[in-house]
Scaffold this motif. Sequence first.
Motif, PDB file in Angstrom:
ATOM      1  N   ALA A 280       0.836  -1.210   0.000  1.00  0.00           N
ATOM      2  CA  ALA A 280       0.000   0.000   0.000  1.00  0.00           C
ATOM      3  C   ALA A 280       0.868   1.255   0.000  1.00  0.00           C
ATOM      4  O   ALA A 280       0.615   2.208  -0.763  1.00  0.00           O
ATOM      5  N   VAL A 281       1.894   1.257   0.854  1.00  0.00           N
ATOM      6  CA  VAL A 281       2.794   2.421   0.890  1.00  0.00           C
ATOM      7  C   VAL A 281       3.525   2.574  -0.441  1.00  0.00           C
ATOM      8  O   VAL A 281       3.706   3.692  -0.946  1.00  0.00           O
ATOM      9  N   SER A 282       3.914   1.437  -1.041  1.00  0.00           N
ATOM     10  CA  SER A 282       4.600   1.494  -2.333  1.00  0.00           C
ATOM     11  C   SER A 282       3.704   2.097  -3.405  1.00  0.00           C
ATOM     12  O   SER A 282       4.144   2.938  -4.212  1.00  0.00           O
ATOM     13  N   LEU A 283       2.422   1.675  -3.447  1.00  0.00           N
ATOM     14  CA  LEU A 283       1.495   2.229  -4.443  1.00  0.00           C
ATOM     15  C   LEU A 283       1.309   3.726  -4.232  1.00  0.00           C
ATOM     16  O   LEU A 283       1.286   4.513  -5.206  1.00  0.00           O
ATOM     17  N   LEU A 284       1.170   4.150  -2.977  1.00  0.00           N
ATOM     18  CA  LEU A 284       1.012   5.573  -2.701  1.00  0.00           C
ATOM     19  C   LEU A 284       2.247   6.349  -3.150  1.00  0.00           C
ATOM     20  O   LEU A 284       2.134   7.407  -3.789  1.00  0.00           O
ATOM     21  N   ILE A 285       3.417   5.795  -2.843  1.00  0.00           N
ATOM     22  CA  ILE A 285       4.664   6.472  -3.246  1.00  0.00           C
ATOM     23  C   ILE A 285       4.781   6.521  -4.762  1.00  0.00           C
ATOM     24  O   ILE A 285       5.209   7.532  -5.345  1.00  0.00           O
ATOM     25  N   ILE A 286       4.370   5.427  -5.434  1.00  0.00           N
ATOM     26  CA  ILE A 286       4.429   5.413  -6.903  1.00  0.00           C
ATOM     27  C   ILE A 286       3.522   6.488  -7.489  1.00  0.00           C
ATOM     28  O   ILE A 286       3.901   7.200  -8.443  1.00  0.00           O
ATOM     29  N   MET A 287       2.320   6.649  -6.942  1.00  0.00           N
ATOM     30  CA  MET A 287       1.410   7.678  -7.449  1.00  0.00           C
ATOM     31  C   MET A 287       2.002   9.073  -7.257  1.00  0.00           C
ATOM     32  O   MET A 287       1.966   9.918  -8.173  1.00  0.00           O
ATOM     33  N   VAL A 288       2.550   9.316  -6.075  1.00  0.00           N
ATOM     34  CA  VAL A 288       3.154  10.633  -5.824  1.00  0.00           C
ATOM     35  C   VAL A 288       4.335  10.862  -6.756  1.00  0.00           C
ATOM     36  O   VAL A 288       4.503  11.944  -7.343  1.00  0.00           O
ATOM     37  N   LEU A 289       5.150   9.818  -6.927  1.00  0.00           N
ATOM     38  CA  LEU A 289       6.333   9.972  -7.782  1.00  0.00           C
ATOM     39  C   LEU A 289       5.944  10.149  -9.244  1.00  0.00           C
ATOM     40  O   LEU A 289       6.603  10.893  -9.985  1.00  0.00           O
ATOM     41  N   LEU A 290       4.874   9.452  -9.685  1.00  0.00           N
ATOM     42  CA  LEU A 290       4.426   9.649 -11.068  1.00  0.00           C
ATOM     43  C   LEU A 290       3.962  11.087 -11.287  1.00  0.00           C
ATOM     44  O   LEU A 290       4.209  11.683 -12.362  1.00  0.00           O
TER      45      LEU A 290
END
Length: 648
Positions: A340-350
Amino acid sequence: MNLKTKFALSILVVLVLGFGVSLMLNGANISSAVKKQITAKMSLTVQKYIKDFNDYTDRQVAVARSLGRMGGIAGEALRAKSGLKSDTVIDMLLSALSFQPLAGGGLFYDKGVIPGFTFFGPYGTYSNGTFTLDKTYINYNYVVEDWYTAALPPDHDRSKSLSREYIVTEPYLYLLQGQLLSDIPPDQRTNTIYITVSCPLQDSTGRILGIATADLTLAFLEELFKDVKITDHSQLFLLDPVTGRYLYTQNKDAIFRPYKRLQSEDLKEDALIPWIDRLQESLPPGTVRTAENIVVDGTPHTVYYGYTNFGYLFGFVIPDNEAFRDLYSAMSQFSLATIAVSLLIIMVLLYLVNTITVPIVTIIGQAKTVAQGRLLDHIDERSAARSDEIGDLARSLRYMTSELSAIVSNVRNAADDIVHSSRDLSSSSQNLSSRNSEQASVAEQVASSVEQMASNIAMTADHAKETEAIARSAADRAVQSKNTVQNAVNVMKNIAEKVVIIEDIARQTDLLALNAAIEAARAGEHGKGFAVVSQEVRKLAERSKSAAAEIIDLSRETVAVSAETGKLLEALVPDIQKTARLVQEISRAAAEQNAGVKQINIAINQLDQVVQQNAALSEEIASTAESLADMAKELRALMDFFQLSAKL
């Protein structure tokens, strides 16, 4: 692959690696922590049950010791007939056994020790909550039983103490005659498994009178372990390493059956423990060990075990999937949280990647415009207005475009100047080349003349050297001739002197011949022959005298001529020597002239080479100037590729 894709893949790889490593490290830490907690918990559990078991056996040993002391005192009193009766001893025994967790206890005296009894062995047995007397061992020959002889060997000196304070028998089944293990219901087998502790009966002098026994059944294990359940499929066991049999297990049918291969009729394959050899055979008291990766029914288990005071092996066998159920749950929750944290970080980074890559793509398009030669000032103002690195990049591109435009303009002007200068340089180089060619021709002629003059001077120097040699030779020969003439004069004088001597000899010979003729005349006829000889001798003497006179005259003339010749030669030698010196000076001067002319010739040749090189360089400069003009034209044509703004 565009920049946005690279950014996304890079971030994804970093996140996967980072969270993967974090997951592995945290998983390892959590696993280690949970394993430590489980090991600590199981160690405490094993230690607790071992302690509970030891409490029973310690009380059994304490009762056996107490009975031993009491039996020794009672036996000594009975032997002394001090008024103590056998019934009183029995009452004392039953009283001592009261409230003890034992199956029974007794006092067994040696044969004939107690007056009035061949065998006196009062034994109290537990039944219905109380201890009652079992008269079986009174006047029964128990001293030949194995349990008695094992505790007190028949050949042991009764006046000496035993090597051990008490003896613990191996666990044994108390069966009726003809009864087998399979005849006993599995849930009642612990009632028939006995452990006996024996202590010697000693009087006040230390003499051994017999033994005291305290019997304990393993029925207390049913109460001790009835509620033990670590996990759904965990197993508990109590083993006797000496006999190789189960003393207790939750599989009641395996109780007192062998857990390793023995020559026994009650052996069952399903009761065997194939991994028992992986456990240590002995441990210090209170120590708990673990054996991991024990495969039972195809699944990995962990064994937690320790040893009781009597050396029995106690332990738990727990499936790893049940023991680490909390660990697996925690790892699953941690993995879900990580994802979940990885997906959130990926969205922010995208989102951040879009804010970075879109302006960069715009700037790339502007850079391509610059690459196509259109140096026009049309940089995106929104990108240039940003205060971050992208704004710096946009402003740097605009500054670069401006500077490149100025450089291209300057290069164009410089190329034009180079074209005109190259033409002038080519013309001057061509004039210089023609003049150098003329100088080279004159230098060649001068070099040829100097070379011919040098040849003549060298020839003159050679002739002067030859003349010098001839003059020196002539002077030397003149000196030799002078010396030779002088020697000849001296020889002639010597000859004249010798000839004078010859003349004297001839005159004396003539006188002798005359005297001989006179003597021959006096001799007469006998002296005629001698007279003829003397006459001939006289003739010869006269002729010798005449010849000597002529030789003397010739010698005198020769001496006079030789002396005159010597004077002439003596006057000629200085002139010849002077001539030789003059010729030597002429030769030296000619050699110096030859050397000077050679140096002049070398210098002329060097000058000729320099002039020729200058001529060649002039031609090369002219050619280079023409090439430079052509390259300047090409450079001007290349600069025409760029489109500059109107202000430039």
